[in-house]
Design a protein around this motif. Structure first.
Motif, short mmCIF file in Angstrom:
data_model
loop_
_atom_site.label_atom_id
_atom_site.label_comp_id
_atom_site.label_asym_id
_atom_site.label_seq_id
_atom_site.Cartn_x
_atom_site.Cartn_y
_atom_site.Cartn_z
N THR A 1 102.90 46.82 77.87
CA THR A 1 103.27 47.90 79.38
C THR A 1 103.13 48.66 78.51
OG1 THR A 1 105.03 45.50 79.40
CG2 THR A 1 105.39 47.55 80.16
N PRO A 2 102.60 49.69 79.23
CA PRO A 2 102.53 51.35 79.47
C PRO A 2 104.36 51.61 78.81
CG PRO A 2 101.12 51.27 81.12
CD PRO A 2 102.11 49.38 81.07
N ARG A 3 104.27 52.44 78.14
CA ARG A 3 105.41 52.89 77.95
C ARG A 3 106.25 54.08 79.40
NH1 ARG A 3 101.77 55.84 75.32
NH2 ARG A 3 101.72 58.53 75.22
N GLU A 4 107.22 53.95 79.58
CA GLU A 4 107.62 55.02 80.89
C GLU A 4 107.75 56.97 79.26
OE1 GLU A 4 108.55 54.67 83.07
OE2 GLU A 4 107.80 52.55 83.21
N VAL A 5 107.31 57.79 80.17
CA VAL A 5 107.20 58.83 80.15
C VAL A 5 108.44 59.56 80.61
CG1 VAL A 5 105.84 61.22 79.79
CG2 VAL A 5 104.53 59.22 79.65
N ILE A 6 108.90 59.92 79.38
CA ILE A 6 111.05 61.00 79.78
C ILE A 6 110.78 62.37 79.58
CG2 ILE A 6 113.05 60.80 79.49
CD1 ILE A 6 113.33 57.92 78.41
N GLY A 7 110.54 62.97 80.85
CA GLY A 7 111.40 64.31 80.46
C GLY A 7 110.44 65.20 81.09
N SER A 8 109.75 66.90 81.02
CA SER A 8 108.47 67.12 81.85
C SER A 8 107.35 67.45 80.39
CB SER A 8 109.09 68.33 81.84
OG SER A 8 109.62 69.33 81.72
N PHE A 9 106.82 67.82 81.02
CA PHE A 9 105.53 68.83 79.78
C PHE A 9 105.74 69.82 79.59
CE2 PHE A 9 101.59 70.60 78.95
CZ PHE A 9 100.56 70.06 78.36
#
Length: 1330
Positions: free
Chosen positions: A778-786
């Protein structure tokens, strides 16, 4: 004689039978699709038609007036709905009248088919029959229905169970309408008849498998029909439990074909017709085409109508031809068509092609037919020529004699001699289970008591009986030996219908020398007084002793739930008992070492061990005492530590993966470990043995031990004796078959033990990693902006740190700001500092030259710098969509995983899946996906037809809806590995260590790699990346084969597979699908599917290598269709040797020269032979072999047994104990010509032998010295082994025969040789012990 007219009367009804037996073939596209889906085996089915209810059948005008005489009939036909094609043959039920709107059918139909596809359905039609006024019968369709047989789901094989099918209006011909093509559900387009339905039951019928060869495929038959070859059943249903009739073999002989007007004219006319057809075809189409001529003549005759008319008689059958139908349905040649195909101008008499047979002249075939009961049983070894002469002898007069031809055998390639223990026959690792089973190991069939096996002690575990001589060998020998010069030499040889085994195996229970399997009490007392180290538990208490002759009570739950979960497995090699063998001395071997592999630990090669014999104990000649093993130091002295060799393996949480404990216990319970014993001086294989590991199961105890006494066996290939006579001169000798003998070379005393150890929590790191490992990625969820720099990978950080450190080191020549705008000047200064530091010719070049060179380097670096920056940015951006996955891989084992792919866009996407390594791929087959899901117990959904495959595409494509997530099945499987291995020879043990602990670091057999799977969107940009990091783990080696073969020649071997069919499965159709793979792509490894009950072999073809190279590879045997995990892994060593052919006579010395070439370094070399008493090597001792030098060796071969044999000579580097060169001596030993024969009687028992005398006269005129030799020195001794006698005088040879304790007889050859060991006379003495 049965005339042709009588034969025609017998076959008058053949046209009716032919028309009645016609079968419509299925579409060729459907057959190819079934083969692509691996549907090659036909399966039997049973269809029961119970009752048809028709309350509201549609009435027709034709039958409205005669409804009382109307009967009904049910017709059943197979139909392919994808191609709208009826195939097979229509079955018709007996006509019945309808009662109360119901028809009781009570019919049972049987059929078998391999087209188990969803497109194959069964159409059932109800037909009403009525009589017309002219007496003919009218049939009208009253409705039909469709029965679906198979579905898309692989686990659902057929529509089993009771079904009620609704009848539809119309005729089955409506299924051929274009609107119904590719229709899955006919119910939505066809109108149903109210209240009309058919009750039926369809299910698989495994009992039909033995009779499938008697039934045509895709043809429905009723159980009460007469099927030739099946016995009648008292129940009237012969196909419910078919019983085959006993086959009766017949012989067809004296076959004569007569073609009119003659064979030459017939052939000439046939060729002219073929040429004319080819010319006509070419002129009409302007393209080359072949003539579809498949038959010249054919005939029909039924031998079982009146057998009394033809028994013992000659049968004459008229042959037919032309355009009339024939039973085979092929085109037949006809001479009557010749006049129409030729030009109007008639041919001359010389052109006989125009001639045709006269009306009264007919083509005939004449033969005799006889059964085996009418003939005498002939010997299976009789040659074909003998049988032919036996037939012709009845035609000739009795006075003519018959030439006797001895039986011959097939010419065979040189067999690999000196095979190891497990040659050419493999045993199953687990008798009823395999690694690919989805159930737990303890949920399957498992013996509650592990009984002691005599196979391991007698070394019969891995051998099956296999004859090296075929009963059709005389066919091959007749083709190769005498031939008739008048026959045509251009005929194509046809392959014989058998599969030869390339090399024989050890015959089970035969040719086994008698030896005591248990040592005497005095031998055991001598063994235990040597002071071997004890096996004790963690508390210091002696381990409990298990008796290898008693069964082991085994409880898997108790073994797994014990308080001591760690295991320290101990192997103690204690002693070796020599066994007297032919060709070697009584003190052979002096030093030995062992090679073996336990579980998936690295292979073990022990150090050199010396055999120590005790001088204090009195020893009988017939009862050898065991020699204690002692380790040897590098200087050749015996180690002063405890005797024996102890090897330990620790299997705890630090070594075993999560869940592997069960498989390890199962390995101990059912596996037998093979051990090879080597002579450390000559590096020759002494033999092999096997030890059962089930006595290492602790069963809740703290420690256990068991003492084993194992026979060490080797194989000896011996051909039949051949007498050397004058008839052999100038003639190619016949090739004799090889016989394999198993010879006991000694007995190995070994003690096995298992010491329970507590589990250290700190050592469970590997197990914890494996436990947390899941097959769902399962790909991890990216939280927050770059945020800038947050996506920089660790590798980029480390690279920047190294660059900064290097710049700091170079700053001693001048400090520069790394952020200054003049970056070019900064780089020039940095590179100049590097060149100054390395001292690259500053004194030879000027400053201007250096400046120009640095400028050129900077100019070349700028494009690569820009490219590296772009690549770095792309790598940083790809980290956000990359998911890491750690994978532990074994050789041949498929690792299944599912990647959760999500479409992040608001528009649908067609995603392309691309893997940069072919060993990791997406599973696109639905059946394969379902198999691996069931194997891994994945709860995720299964979707059919999910992938879209296109030729030339980088990978399969899948369609995703907006914001949709799907599971992509992936499979990693590697069959390739590293084949590096240790050099042949014993290992060197460090001083002061009396035991050897196995290394726990795993060898990288499967290469470690990183594989990226890219999921690309429609715009070509990656949507997600799955990075799989493959970590190798070692695999289990079930058996080890050692094969010996001549160098630079292909090795062809066949290894017999064990029967893997599960006897608990009641369905005989379910056969084990066996496939093989090899770890070396240059080696051909294959197996063939044979008929049920036939043994199956694995065929190997290995390219040769120079001597003394050893080629090692692995063979994986899979018993499941999708090759999830290998059920067997074999490690095969092929030793390549220089082949030397020697032809000699028993008792006489023959010399042969060998050439030994030096290598790169100076070596001290000594040559050893496998039979020192039959082969002498000159120089005998150690000699120096300079680099690139050539040393000539002289072999003095003096064999004592006749036949074909294989011996070995090794050149060994005595300092490093490494093999320099090896030779394979292929001896063809003939028996000598006997001068005289004698017979003597020796009394049995009493302890006294018998003395006799033989007179020998010197045939020469001068004085000569002679030597006396015997092929049985243990039974016959000479008074003087050397004597000198004057010319023409006589000498009395004194013979002393040893006593015997059992009656019998033996032939002893006495050789009178000269001083050069050339035989002058040979006497044969037959000794009768009575």
């Amino acid at each position: 004689m049965v005339k042709a007219e009588d034969a025609l009367n017998m076959a008058d009804g053949w046209r009716e039978v032919f028309e009645r037996s016609r079968v419509v073939p299925p579409p060729s596209q459907t057959v190819r699709l079934a083969l692509d889906n691996h549907f090659t085996q036909s399966h039997g089915f049973q269809l029961t038609l119970s009752r048809l209810t028709a309350a509201h059948l549609p009435q027709s005008q034709e039958m409205s007036g005669g409804g009382q005489d109307v009967t009904h009939q049910l017709r059943v036909t197979l139909f392919d709905r994808n191609h709208q094609h009826f195939f097979g043959k229509t079955w018709r039920s007996p006509p019945q009248r309808m009662k109360n709107n119901k028809i009781s059918l009570n019919e049972v139909l049987y059929f078998h088919t391999s087209l188990r596809l969803p497109s194959a359905v069964m159409v059932l039609e109800l037909v009403s029959l009525s009589d017309r006024p002219d007496g003919s019968q009218q049939a009208l369709g009253r409705g039909f229905t469709v029965l679906e047989l198979f579905t898309n789901r692989p686990e659902v094989q057929a529509s089993d169970g009771v079904q009620r099918l609704n009848l539809h209006h119309g005729s089955p011909r409506s299924l051929l309408h274009p609107l119904l093509k590719d229709t899955v559900d006919y119910g939505s387009l066809l109108k149903t008849i109210d209240g009309a339905h058919l009750d039926c039951v369809i299910k698989k019928h495994p009992a039909l498998a033995p009779a499938m060869h008697l039934l045509p495929e895709n043809v429905l038959l009723s159980g009460n029909e007469n099927v030739p070859g099946l016995a009648a059943s008292p129940t009237g249903d012969a196909l419910l439990r078919p019983q085959l009739l006993k086959t009766l073999p017949f012989t067809l002989n004296r076959l004569t074909i007569s073609l009119q007007p003659s064979l030459e004219k017939f052939e000439s006319q046939l060729l002219q017709l073929i040429n004319a057809d080819c010319h006509n075809t070419l002129s009409a189409t302007s393209a080359p085409r072949a003539a579809f001529l498949q038959c010249l003549r054919w005939g029909i005759w039924c031998p079982f109508q009146e057998p009394a008319d033809w028994k013992g008689e000659e049968i004459q059958l008229v042959l037919r031809g032309g355009a009339e139908p024939n039973p085979h349905g092929v085109m037949a040649y006809s001479t009557e068509m010749f006049a129409n195909t030729q030009s109007p101008a008639p041919l001359s008499a010389a052109g006989s092609a125009q001639l045709s047979p006269l009306p009264e002249a007919k083509d005939t075939i004449t033969f005799r037919l006889s059964s085996s009961l009418e003939r005498k049983a002939s010997s299976p070894k009789a040659s074909l020529r003998t049988k032919q002469e036996d037939v012709s002898r009845h035609r000739r007069s009795p006075s003519q004699g018959q030439r006797s031809i001895p039986p011959a055998s097939p010419p065979e390639s040189p067999q690999g001699p000196g095979l190891s223990l497990s040659q050419l026959a493999a045993t199953s690792r687990y008798p009823t289970i395999s690694h690919s089973s989805s159930a737990l190991p303890w949920q399957q069939s498992f013996p509650s008591l592990l009984h002691p096996s005599l196979l391991a002690s007698a070394h019969q575990l891995s051998h099956v009986a296999c004859s090296g001589v075929s009963n059709i060998a005389h066919l091959e020998m007749d083709l190769q030996r005498e031939g008739d010069a008048s026959q045509d030499e251009g005929d194509q040889l046809q392959e014989l219908p058998f599969t030869p085994v390339h090399a024989p195996v050890i015959t089970l229970g035969m040719n086994m020398p008698s030896s005591c399997s248990v040592s005497s009490r005095s031998s055991l007392a001598h063994l235990y007084s040597a002071g071997f180290p004890d096996i004790a538990d963690s508390a210091g208490q002696a381990a409990e002793v298990l008796d290898p002759t008693e069964p082991v009570p085994f409880d898997p739950q108790r073994e797994e739930s014990g308080p001591l979960q760690g295991d320290l497995l101990v192997f103690q090699f204690l002693a070796f008992t020599r066994t007297p063998a032919a060709g070697v001395g009584p003190d052979w071997p002096e030093n030995i070492h062992f090679t073996f592999q336990f579980y998936r630990f690295p292979p073990v090669t022990s150090q050199q061990l010396k055999l120590l014999a005790s001088d204090k104990v009195q020893q009988k000649a017939c009862v050898p005492l065991p020699c204690v093993l002692a380790s040897i130091n590098r200087d050749g002295t015996v180690n002063s530590g405890p005797p024996g060799l102890q090897v330990q393996f620790r299997a705890d949480g630090g070594f075993l993966k999560a869940g592997e404990k069960r498989w390890f216990l199962r390995y101990l319970a059912l596996h037998t470990m093979h051990i090879d014993i080597w002579d450390s001086d000559s590096l020759l294989l002494i033999g092999s043995t096997a030890v059962e590991l089930k006595y290492m199961l602790r069963q809740g105890k703290s420690a256990v031990q068991a003492l084993h006494e194992l026979e060490v066996l080797t194989t000896d290939y011996v051909g039949e004796d051949a007498l050397l006579t004058s008839a052999h001169v100038g003639r190619r000798p016949a090739i004799s078959p090889m016989t394999v003998h198993s010879i006991v070379m000694g007995r190995l005393h070994i003690r096995t033990g298992n010491i329970g150890c507590p589990v250290d929590p700190s050592r469970r790191r590997a197990a914890d990693v494996m436990a947390s490992h899941s097959n769902i990625i399962t790909p991890r969820e990216v939280i927050g902006s770059f945020r800038g720099g947050s996506l920089t990978s660790r590798n980029i950080l480390q690279l920047n740190a190294r660059n900064a450190a290097q710049a700091h080191r170079l700053g001693k020549d001048g400090a520069h700001d790394l952020n200054e705008p003049d970056g070019g000047r900064r780089k020039l200064d940095c590179m100049a500092a590097v060149h100054r530091r390395e001292g690259k010719e500053e004194a030879k070049v000027t400053d201007r030259t250096k400046e120009a060179r640095l400028a050129r380097e900077l100019h070349q670096m700028k494009p690569s710098e820009r490219h590296s920056k772009a690549e770095g940015i792309a790598n940083m951006l790809s980290q956000a969509i990359t998911t890491q996955h750690l994978l532990y891989a074994n050789l041949g084992t498929a690792e299944y995983m599912e990647f959760v792919l999500k479409n992040p866009f608001n528009v649908p996407q067609t995603v392309t899946i691309h893997s940069d390594d072919p060993e990791l791929r997406a599973i696109t087959n639905t059946e394969e996906w379902g198999y691996f899901k069931a194997l891994s117990k994945s709860p995720t959904p299964l979707e059919e037809n999910m992938f879209h495959l296109e030729e030339g595409a980088p990978g399969p494509r899948v369609y995703l809806r907006p914001k949709e997530s799907i599971h992509i099945p992936l499979k990693y499987q590697s069959f390739l590995c590293d084949h590096t291995m240790a050099l042949q020879g014993p290992s060197f043990q460090p001083p002061g260590k009396g035991s050897q602990v196995a290394k726990k670091n795993l060898s990288n057999i499967v290469a470690a790699k990183t594989i990226k799977v890219t999921f690309t969107a429609e715009d070509g940009k990656p949507m997600a990346i799955c990075q799989v990091n493959v970590e190798p783990t070692a695999h289990v080696v079930d058996q080890t084969f050692r094969l010996y073969h001549p160098e630079l020649c292909f090795l062809k071997k066949a290894i017999r597979l064990p029967p893997w069919d599960d006897p608990t499965v009641g369905d005989p159709d379910v056969r084990t699908h066996i496939s093989v793979r090899c770890s070396d792509p240059n080696i051909i490894c294959q197996t063939r599917m044979l008929a049920p009950g036939e043994p199956q072999d694995v065929y190997l073809k290995v390219p040769g290598s120079p001597s003394p190279n050893i080629k090692m590879f692995f063979v994986m045997v899979f018993t499941d269709k999708w090759m999830a995990a290998p059920s067997q892994i074999w490690q095969i060593y092929v030793h390549f040797l220089e082949r030397v052919d020697v032809s000699c006579v028993t008792g006489q010395r023959s010399c042969q020269s060998l050439v030994l070439r030096g290598k790169q370094a100076v070596r001290k070399v000594k040559c050893f032979s496998s039979h020192p008493q039959e082969i002498e090597v000159d120089p005998e001792g150690v000699f120096v072999l300079p680099p690139a030098a050539v040393q000539e060796l002289q072999l003095k071969v003096q064999p004592w047994r006749a036949g074909s044999r294989f011996l070995y000579v090794n050149a060994v580097d005595v300092e490093n104990r490494r093999l320099v060169t090896a030779w394979l001596l292929c001896l063809n030993v003939h028996r000598p010509v006997l001068s005289k024969a004698f017979e003597v009687c020796v009394p049995v028992g009493g302890g006294r032998g018998s003395s006799r005398k033989i007179t020998y006269t010197n045939p020469y005129t001068n004085s000569r010295s002679f030597l006396l030799r015997s092929d049985h020195p243990d039974l016959l001794q000479f008074k003087e082994e050397k004597f000198q006698i004057s010319g023409g005088e006589s000498y009395t040879i004194g013979l002393r025969f040893a006593p015997s304790q059992s009656p019998g007889s033996v032939e002893i050859l006495v050789y009178v040789n000269n001083l050069e060991e050339k035989t002058e006379e040979t006497f044969c003495v037959k000794v009768n012990y009575s």
